[in-house]
Write a protein that holds these residues in place. Sequence first.
Motif, PDB file in Angstrom:
ATOM      1  N   ASP A 150      11.598  16.194  30.945  1.00 25.22           N
ATOM      2  CA  ASP A 150      11.034  17.364  30.981  1.00 25.22           C
ATOM      3  C   ASP A 150      12.331  18.432  31.257  1.00 25.22           C
ATOM      4  N   HIS A 151      12.959  18.572  30.483  1.00 23.12           N
ATOM      5  CA  HIS A 151      13.977  19.507  30.471  1.00 23.12           C
ATOM      6  C   HIS A 151      13.596  20.878  29.762  1.00 23.12           C
ATOM      7  N   CYS A 152      14.174  21.849  30.401  1.00 24.72           N
ATOM      8  CA  CYS A 152      13.880  23.275  29.996  1.00 24.72           C
ATOM      9  C   CYS A 152      14.381  23.356  28.533  1.00 24.72           C
ATOM     10  N   PRO A 153      13.292  23.988  27.677  1.00 21.91           N
ATOM     11  CA  PRO A 153      14.081  24.263  26.320  1.00 21.91           C
ATOM     12  C   PRO A 153      15.183  25.113  26.321  1.00 21.91           C
ATOM     13  N   ILE A 154      16.359  24.829  25.273  1.00 23.93           N
ATOM     14  CA  ILE A 154      17.146  25.832  25.326  1.00 23.93           C
ATOM     15  C   ILE A 154      17.105  27.283  24.873  1.00 23.93           C
ATOM     16  N   ASN A 155      16.027  27.417  24.048  1.00 25.55           N
ATOM     17  CA  ASN A 155      15.737  28.696  23.899  1.00 25.55           C
ATOM     18  C   ASN A 155      15.186  29.435  25.188  1.00 25.55           C
ATOM     19  N   THR A 156      14.436  28.836  25.979  1.00 25.53           N
ATOM     20  CA  THR A 156      14.251  29.454  27.020  1.00 25.53           C
ATOM     21  C   THR A 156      15.367  29.771  28.003  1.00 25.53           C
TER      22      THR A 156
END
Length: 167
Positions: A150-156
């Motif tokens: 559940d990692h935060c997306p890089i683009n976010t």
Amino acid sequence: MTALGVGEMKVFDEAGEEHTMAELCDNRKAIVVFDLAKVPQDHLGNVAVVVIGCAPHRFIAPFKKETNFPFELYSDPDRNVYKSLGLKHAHASASKSEHMRSSVVMGLLQSTWRGLKSMRMQGDVKQQGGAFVVDQKKLIFSHQDKSPDDHCPINTLLTKAGLETFF
């Protein structure tokens, strides 16, 4: 970071020198991640990427050498900052995340993870991470991983830091 009550908590650099969390975000905008992530350097402008791991600091220099990891890397081996930020200590999950769809990033993360595991540098493998965007100690964005995938997306993270997306 001081708004979170962790500004005076200590992390260690590769030489074992202590730094406060507030120092890491002083006078700059930073993406602070508690799991390994690679953001393309040419997209960062004046935004720093600061990674906090939970392995002992003695593994930082060999890890950076083995993986050519280009960003700031600090250690919180007692997981005090992790705990203060409410980052979970959990078991594996079968769920998928939006972050997992990025083959470039995931390829790097998987390679990095293999390097960590083979060198026994990973610290507590049950410790979940998170990602924060901080501008001169002011929290702009927060994501706490609910599971290992559940990692935060890089683009976010890039968008929240005021940067252009990459993928």
